[in-house]
Design an enzyme around this catalytic site. Structure first.
Site, PDB file in Angstrom:
ATOM      1  N   ARG A 165       0.790  -1.243   0.000  1.00 28.60           N
ATOM      2  CA  ARG A 165       0.000   0.000   0.000  1.00 28.60           C
ATOM      3  C   ARG A 165       0.825   1.299   0.000  1.00 28.60           C
ATOM      4  NH1 ARG A 165      -5.366  -0.915   3.769  1.00 28.60           N
ATOM      5  NH2 ARG A 165      -6.117  -2.798   2.730  1.00 28.60           N
ATOM      6  N   ASP A 202      -4.039   3.798   5.154  1.00 27.13           N
ATOM      7  CA  ASP A 202      -3.052   3.629   4.077  1.00 27.13           C
ATOM      8  C   ASP A 202      -3.691   3.225   2.749  1.00 27.13           C
ATOM      9  OD1 ASP A 202      -3.705   1.045   4.689  1.00 27.13           O
ATOM     10  OD2 ASP A 202      -1.716   0.459   5.394  1.00 27.13           O
ATOM     11  N   ASP A 203      -5.031   3.134   2.721  1.00 29.30           N
ATOM     12  CA  ASP A 203      -5.692   2.915   1.425  1.00 29.30           C
ATOM     13  C   ASP A 203      -6.457   4.177   1.015  1.00 29.30           C
ATOM     14  OD1 ASP A 203      -7.584   2.581   3.395  1.00 29.30           O
ATOM     15  OD2 ASP A 203      -8.280   0.606   2.727  1.00 29.30           O
ATOM     16  N   ASP A 211     -11.850   4.709  15.471  1.00 23.95           N
ATOM     17  CA  ASP A 211     -12.619   5.849  14.952  1.00 23.95           C
ATOM     18  C   ASP A 211     -13.912   6.054  15.739  1.00 23.95           C
ATOM     19  OD1 ASP A 211     -13.620   3.500  13.903  1.00 23.95           O
ATOM     20  OD2 ASP A 211     -13.727   4.190  11.830  1.00 23.95           O
ATOM     21  N   HIS A 248     -13.916   3.466   1.401  1.00 21.92           N
ATOM     22  CA  HIS A 248     -14.414   2.453   0.454  1.00 21.92           C
ATOM     23  C   HIS A 248     -15.707   1.802   0.946  1.00 21.92           C
ATOM     24  CE1 HIS A 248     -12.710  -0.569   3.122  1.00 21.92           C
ATOM     25  NE2 HIS A 248     -11.515  -0.006   3.011  1.00 21.92           N
TER      26      HIS A 248
HETATM   27  N1  UDP Z   1      -4.388  -1.910   9.863  1.00 27.78           N
HETATM   28  C1  UDP Z   1      -3.575  -2.014  10.975  1.00 27.78           C
HETATM   29  N2  UDP Z   1      -3.320  -3.258  11.483  1.00 27.78           N
HETATM   30  C2  UDP Z   1      -3.841  -4.382  10.929  1.00 27.78           C
HETATM   31  C3  UDP Z   1      -4.660  -4.258   9.803  1.00 27.78           C
HETATM   32  C4  UDP Z   1      -4.933  -3.001   9.291  1.00 27.78           C
HETATM   33  O1  UDP Z   1      -3.072  -1.020  11.480  1.00 27.78           O
HETATM   34  O2  UDP Z   1      -3.575  -5.460  11.425  1.00 27.78           O
HETATM   35  C5  UDP Z   1      -4.641  -0.591   9.325  1.00 27.78           C
HETATM   36  C6  UDP Z   1      -4.394  -0.510   7.836  1.00 27.78           C
HETATM   37  O3  UDP Z   1      -3.053  -0.215   7.574  1.00 27.78           O
HETATM   38  C7  UDP Z   1      -5.356   0.577   7.405  1.00 27.78           C
HETATM   39  C8  UDP Z   1      -6.499   0.439   8.388  1.00 27.78           C
HETATM   40  O4  UDP Z   1      -5.998  -0.288   9.496  1.00 27.78           O
HETATM   41  O5  UDP Z   1      -4.769   1.856   7.523  1.00 27.78           O
HETATM   42  C9  UDP Z   1      -7.691  -0.272   7.790  1.00 27.78           C
HETATM   43  O6  UDP Z   1      -7.281  -1.527   7.318  1.00 27.78           O
HETATM   44  P1  UDP Z   1      -7.968  -2.243   6.078  1.00 27.78           P
HETATM   45  O7  UDP Z   1      -8.054  -1.295   4.940  1.00 27.78           O
HETATM   46  O8  UDP Z   1      -7.226  -3.528   5.827  1.00 27.78           O
HETATM   47  O9  UDP Z   1      -9.386  -2.643   6.625  1.00 27.78           O
HETATM   48  P2  UDP Z   1     -10.794  -1.926   6.599  1.00 27.78           P
HETATM   49  O10 UDP Z   1     -11.084  -1.583   8.018  1.00 27.78           O
HETATM   50  O11 UDP Z   1     -10.694  -0.721   5.734  1.00 27.78           O
HETATM   51  O12 UDP Z   1     -11.687  -2.943   6.025  1.00 27.78           O
HETATM   52 MN    MN Z   2      -9.548  -0.097   4.144  1.00 26.36          MN
END
Ligand code: UDP
Ligand code: MN
Length: 369
Positions: free
Chosen positions: A121, A194-195, A281, A305
């Site tokens: 990423r 980071d996405d 959050d 997303h």
């Molecule tokens: N992240 C983290 N530790 C983890 C998995 C994810 O710090 O073990 C962070 C990741 O780098 C990103 C955020 O948490 O900034 C959200 O992760 P992801 O996009 O995989 O999941 P989402 O919550 O968006 O589905």
């Molecule tokens: Mn994400």
């Protein structure tokens, strides 16, 4: 001589004087007009770094021509964009009604990441929007990484938090992000995942509309109604609050952050998160909306997303602050934008970046409008 006669004499003298002065005045007006035109021309050039997203079509054409004629090499162009960024804030103050008070340097941009995502990423971020905020952006991770430490010019911060996606680890990272911001003198704390792709000039311009000495919690919820939890403290009393989705990014003013200190600084963000057993959050929303009674200001220009990216209209892209991407089963939820082949740019960040900042040297074509 009658009074009437005097009046006539005076008026004749006046008109003689007017004739002389008129020429002087005409010359002066011409000079002022010339100076003003020069200022306008200068401004249309000097605004280039403040955000291509906000300049008019005509300005953009001028800018393109300007960049083209000077045949800027990439590094030069990047440095210029970064360098002129804060300086234009000053120069533009001469002709705008409201002098801009927020510059990129007022913003602390924190990006949450984890060791498993460094390789997948971070490179696209470093190639694109990080270039516009190298000094202001920090990556909060959970391991030492010499390679990326070097690639980010020492901007990787090892939080020593666990590298898992559980509530505690995420609150731990947010806690370090928050404390690190407090240790600086920045006016704004902006968190991203980071996405996320961050439209840096747009973010700065947006923050310029708010006073960091007031309490501001700016972001976008991903649920339709406030979250309702049952308070353990007050016998099953329901607690309702909004929170900004971390995956879309959000910003806090320094004034608000300072008020949050008793429940959020020096690691207390983790214990507060533990108390309500909810992610970082949500904990942020709980602290600000419920404990401090400060409302979230909904900002539609932040995007996670969790919403379909394809609904962001092309003609609205420049106005957006953040974007994201995700692959759900076999389907990509990405910004709909022409540009690079999907093979090279699956998440569309490269194409998005070239749409916003076509002067980057890896951008093949100049934007058609
Ligand atoms: N992240 C983290 N530790 C983890 C998995 C994810 O710090 O073990 C962070 C990741 O780098 C990103 C955020 O948490 O900034 C959200 O992760 P992801 O996009 O995989 O999941 P989402 O919550 O968006 O589905
Ligand atoms: Mn994400």
């Amino acid at each position: 001589m009658s009074k009437e006669g005097e009046t006539v004499v005076y008026s004749i003298d006046h008109s003689k004087m007017n004739l002389k002065h008129r020429k002087v005045l005409q010359t002066l007006s011409c000079a002022v007009l010339l100076a003003y035109t020069s200022l306008l021309v200068y401004q249309s050039f000097s605004r280039s770094g403040r955000g291509l997203s906000q300049i008019s079509k005509k300005d953009n054409q001028i800018l393109k021509k300007y960049n083209y004629e000077r045949n800027l090499a990439q590094e030069q162009s990047l440095n210029e964009l970064e360098g002129s960024y804060s300086s234009t804030e000053i120069s533009s103050a001469t002709a705008t009604a409201k002098p801009p008070t927020t510059t990129l340097d007022d913003v602390f941009i924190s990006v949450k990441t984890t060791r498993n995502y460094h390789g997948s990423r971070l490179p696209i971020i470093l190639k694109t929007w990080f270039q516009l905020a190298k000094k202001q952006t920090w990556f909060f991770t959970d391991t030492e990484d010499q390679d990326f430490q070097q690639k980010t010019n020492g901007h990787m911060i090892n939080t020593n938090c666990s590298s898992s996606h559980n509530r505690k680890a995420l609150c731990c990272k947010m806690s370090v992000e928050f404390d690190t911001f407090l240790s600086t003198d920045k006016k704004w704390f902006c968190h991203f995942d980071d996405d996320n792709y961050v439209n840096v000039p747009r973010l700065v311009r947006f923050l310029g509309d708010y006073n960091p000495r007031e309490d501001w919690y700016l972001g976008k919820p991903s649920i339709q109604a406030p979250l309702e939890i049952v308070s353990k403290d007050k016998k099953s009393q329901k607690v309702r609050f909004w929170f900004a989705t971390g995956g879309a990014g959000f910003c806090l003013s320094r004034a608000l952050a300072l008020k949050m200190m008793p429940v959020a600084s020096d690691g207390k963000f983790i214990s507060t998160g533990e108390k309500i057993r909810l992610p970082d959050d949500v904990t942020m929303g709980y602290i600000i909306e419920h404990l401090l009674k400060k409302p979230l200001t909904v900002v539609d220009q932040f995007h996670s997303h969790l919403e379909p990216m394809k609904f962001i209209r092309r003609d609205m892209i420049e106005d957006q602050i953040s974007f994201s991407y995700a692959k759900i089963k076999d389907e990509w939820n990405v910004v709909r934008i022409e540009g690079f082949d999907e093979k090279y740019d699956q998440n569309r960040f490269l194409s998005l970046h070239c749409f916003l900042f076509p002067q980057f040297n890896f951008c093949p074509t100049r934007r058609k409008r």
